[in-house]
Design a protein around this motif. Structure first.
Motif, PDB file in Angstrom:
ATOM      1  N   TYR A 148      42.255  55.148  34.916  1.00  0.00           N
ATOM      2  CA  TYR A 148      42.180  53.835  35.577  1.00  0.00           C
ATOM      3  C   TYR A 148      42.350  53.991  37.093  1.00  0.00           C
ATOM      4  O   TYR A 148      41.733  53.262  37.868  1.00  0.00           O
ATOM      5  N   ILE A 149      43.189  54.956  37.464  1.00  0.00           N
ATOM      6  CA  ILE A 149      43.353  55.218  38.917  1.00  0.00           C
ATOM      7  C   ILE A 149      42.024  55.698  39.495  1.00  0.00           C
ATOM      8  O   ILE A 149      41.584  55.229  40.551  1.00  0.00           O
ATOM      9  N   ILE A 150      41.377  56.593  38.772  1.00  0.00           N
ATOM     10  CA  ILE A 150      40.074  57.111  39.251  1.00  0.00           C
ATOM     11  C   ILE A 150      39.043  55.984  39.277  1.00  0.00           C
ATOM     12  O   ILE A 150      38.208  55.909  40.186  1.00  0.00           O
ATOM     13  N   GLU A 151      39.116  55.103  38.298  1.00  0.00           N
ATOM     14  CA  GLU A 151      38.191  53.948  38.261  1.00  0.00           C
ATOM     15  C   GLU A 151      38.343  53.113  39.533  1.00  0.00           C
ATOM     16  O   GLU A 151      37.352  52.729  40.156  1.00  0.00           O
ATOM     17  N   ASP A 152      39.604  52.864  39.907  1.00  0.00           N
ATOM     18  CA  ASP A 152      39.880  52.101  41.131  1.00  0.00           C
ATOM     19  C   ASP A 152      39.337  52.807  42.357  1.00  0.00           C
ATOM     20  O   ASP A 152      38.717  52.201  43.223  1.00  0.00           O
ATOM     21  N   GLN A 153      39.604  54.110  42.416  1.00  0.00           N
ATOM     22  CA  GLN A 153      39.197  54.878  43.592  1.00  0.00           C
ATOM     23  C   GLN A 153      37.677  54.945  43.724  1.00  0.00           C
ATOM     24  O   GLN A 153      37.137  54.890  44.821  1.00  0.00           O
ATOM     25  N   SER A 154      36.985  55.091  42.593  1.00  0.00           N
ATOM     26  CA  SER A 154      35.527  55.277  42.652  1.00  0.00           C
ATOM     27  C   SER A 154      34.768  53.958  42.612  1.00  0.00           C
ATOM     28  O   SER A 154      33.562  53.930  42.897  1.00  0.00           O
ATOM     29  N   GLN A 155      35.436  52.909  42.216  1.00  0.00           N
ATOM     30  CA  GLN A 155      34.852  51.565  42.080  1.00  0.00           C
ATOM     31  C   GLN A 155      33.804  51.485  40.982  1.00  0.00           C
ATOM     32  O   GLN A 155      32.994  50.561  40.956  1.00  0.00           O
ATOM     33  N   ALA A 156      33.806  52.478  40.107  1.00  0.00           N
ATOM     34  CA  ALA A 156      32.922  52.408  38.935  1.00  0.00           C
ATOM     35  C   ALA A 156      33.655  51.594  37.861  1.00  0.00           C
ATOM     36  O   ALA A 156      34.874  51.412  37.927  1.00  0.00           O
TER      37      ALA A 156
END
Lengths: 184, 200
Positions: free
Chosen positions: A98-106
Motif C-alpha cells: 500500500y505504501i508503494i501504491e501511494d508512492q507510485s500513484q498506481a
C-alpha cells in the motif's frame, strides 16, 4: 676357536686395509638402510607439515581480504534480516504494497497472500507467496513494478502479465505472482 | 707350413735363460692384495658417499619439518582467530546461497520492460508482456502489409538477439506466431524469449 674363525682372523691380520674397508662398508651400509627407512617416514611428515604450513601462510596473507569479506557478509545478512517478513503479519505484509501504491500513484486491485509451501528442515529462510494486480498509466504501473523490485523487502517476481486495460488509451494492468523472503 | 718351420728358428731366445724360475717368489699374491685393496677401497668410498648423501637428506628433511612446524607455531594464535572468521564466512555464504535460491530473479522485470519499450519499432504496438515458466512473451500488433510486417519483425527480432542488455539473459529469442487480424487488418505477432538458467 673354530678353524674357520682362526682362518678369518689370519686373513684379517694379513689384509688389515681390506678389513678396515669392509668394516666401513658394513657400518655405512647399515646406516644408509636405517636412514633410508627414516627418510621415507620423514618425507611423509614433511609433505604433511609443508601443506599445512603453506595453508597457514596463504591464510595469513589473505587475512585482510578474509576480514573484509566477513564484515561485508555480516552487514549484508543484517540488512537482509531487517527486510524479512513474517508470514502471520498480514497487516505489515500488505502495508508494504500500500505504501508503494501511494508512492507510485498506481491503483492496486487484488492483493492476496497465498499459503506458503512447507518449511525445509534446517532452513533459515522461507518465502511467502503473494498475488496482486495493479492498474494505472504505463508510467505509474512501471513505477510500482520498479519499486517492488528494488524496495526494502526481498521479493522475487515469479510471473507477471502486463497488458493494456482497454484496446485504446494509456491504461495498463499488471498482474503478478510474488515471493517475499520471510522468517522460517 | 714351410714358412712357419723356417720362422720358428727366430722365436728362440737370443741368449741363454739363466733364471731359476722355481726358486723365484710368486708375484700373484702381491697383485691379488693390490686388487683386493683397490676394490675394497672403491666400495668403501661408494658406501661412505651414499651414507653421506643419506645423512644429508635426513638433515635437510629434519630442517624443513622444523621450519614448517615453526611457521605453524608462530602463527597459531592468528590462525585460530582467522579460523573463526572463515567459519563466519562459510556460514554466511551458506545463508546467502539459500537466500539466492529463494529470491534470485532470473529476469530483472522492470529493466526488461523498459528495454522492450525502448527498442520497439515506432509502428509496433505492444499489447501484452508476459513472463512465466522461465520464458517471456511479447504480444504485439503491426499496422502494415504482411510482407512489410514480416520484414520489420525479422529485423526487430534480430535487434533483440543482439541487444547487449537482453542477450546475457536469454538463450533463445524467436518469433513464435504471426497472424492477420481480420477485424482491423493488423498483423498480430508473438515473440518468445527463453531465459538462460540462473547460476549462483
Amino acid at each position: 676357536m673354530s678353524y674357520r674363525l682362526r682362518q678369518l682372523l689370519a686373513l684379517m691380520k694379513e689384509y688389515p686395509f681390506v678389513t678396515t674397508c669392509l668394516i666401513i662398508i658394513l657400518i655405512a651400509g647399515n646406516l644408509s638402510v636405517f636412514l633410508n627407512l627414516e627418510n621415507t617416514e620423514l618425507e611423509h611428515v614433511q609433505n604433511r607439515v609443508r601443506q599445512e604450513g603453506a595453508v597457514v601462510q596463504k591464510t595469513i596473507n589473505a587475512s585482510p581480504a578474509l576480514r573484509s569479506d566477513s564484515q561485508l557478509i555480516e552487514s549484508a545478512l543484517k540488512e537482509i534480516d531487517a527486510s524479512l517478513v513474517t508470514e502471520d503479519n498480514l497487516a505489515e505484509n500488505y502495508g508494504y504494497f500500500y505504501i508503494i501504491e501511494d508512492q507510485s500513484q498506481a491503483q492496486m486491485g487484488e492483493l492476496h497472500q497465498n499459503t506458503a509451501p512447507p518449511n525445509e528442515p534446517e532452513a533459515k529462510y522461507r518465502t511467502v507467496p503473494l498475488s496482486l494486480t495493479v492498474k494505472g498509466t504505463y508510467s505509474q504501473v512501471f513505477n510500482f513494478l520498479h519499486r517492488v523490485e528494488t524496495g526494502s523487502r526481498l521479493i522475487k517476481i515469479a510471473s507477471f502479465t502486463m497488458h493494456r486495460s482497454q484496446p485504446t488509451g494509456d491504461a495498463v494492468t499488471l498482474a503478478m505472482e510474488l515471493n517475499m523472503l520471510a522468517y522460517p | 707350413m714351410a714358412n712357419l718351420s723356417r720362422d720358428s728358428h727366430y722365436v728362440q731366445p737370443w741368449h741363454f735363460d739363466c733364471r731359476l724360475s722355481k726358486e723365484l717368489p710368486d708375484d700373484n699374491p702381491i697383485r691379488g692384495r693390490f686388487l683386493a685393496s683397490l676394490l675394497a677401497c672403491t666400495f668403501a668410498a661408494i658406501a661412505l658417499f651414499y651414507a653421506g648423501m643419506t645423512i644429508y637428506s635426513y638433515s635437510i628433511l629434519k630442517k624443513e619439518i622444523a621450519y614448517w612446524e615453526q611457521v605453524k607455531r608462530t602463527n597459531s594464535t592468528q590462525m585460530a582467530e582467522l579460523q573463526k572468521v572463515i567459519t563466519v564466512i562459510q556460514s554466511g555464504a551458506r545463508r546467502l546461497n539459500e537466500i539466492h535460491k529463494h529470491v534470485a530473479s532470473p529476469l530483472p522485470v522492470s529493466d526488461f520492460i523498459q528495454e522492450v519499450g525502448r527498442t520497439r519499432p515506432a509502428n509496433l504496438r505492444i499489447d501484452m508482456v508476459e513472463f512465466h515458466d522461465n520464458a517471456a512473451f511479447i504480444r504485439a500488433s503491426l499496422q502494415e502489409s504482411p510482407q512489410r510486417a514480416s520484414a520489420q519483425l525479422s529485423q526487430y527480432v534480430a535487434e533483440l538477439r543482439t541487444n547487449p542488455r537482453l542477450r546475457p539473459l536469454f538463450s533463445n529469442i524467436a518469433q513464435t506466431s504471426m497472424e492477420r487480424n481480420t477485424k482491423d487488418g493488423t498483423i498480430n505477432v508473438e515473440i518468445t524469449l527463453k531465459l538462460k538458467p540462473v547460476t549462483p
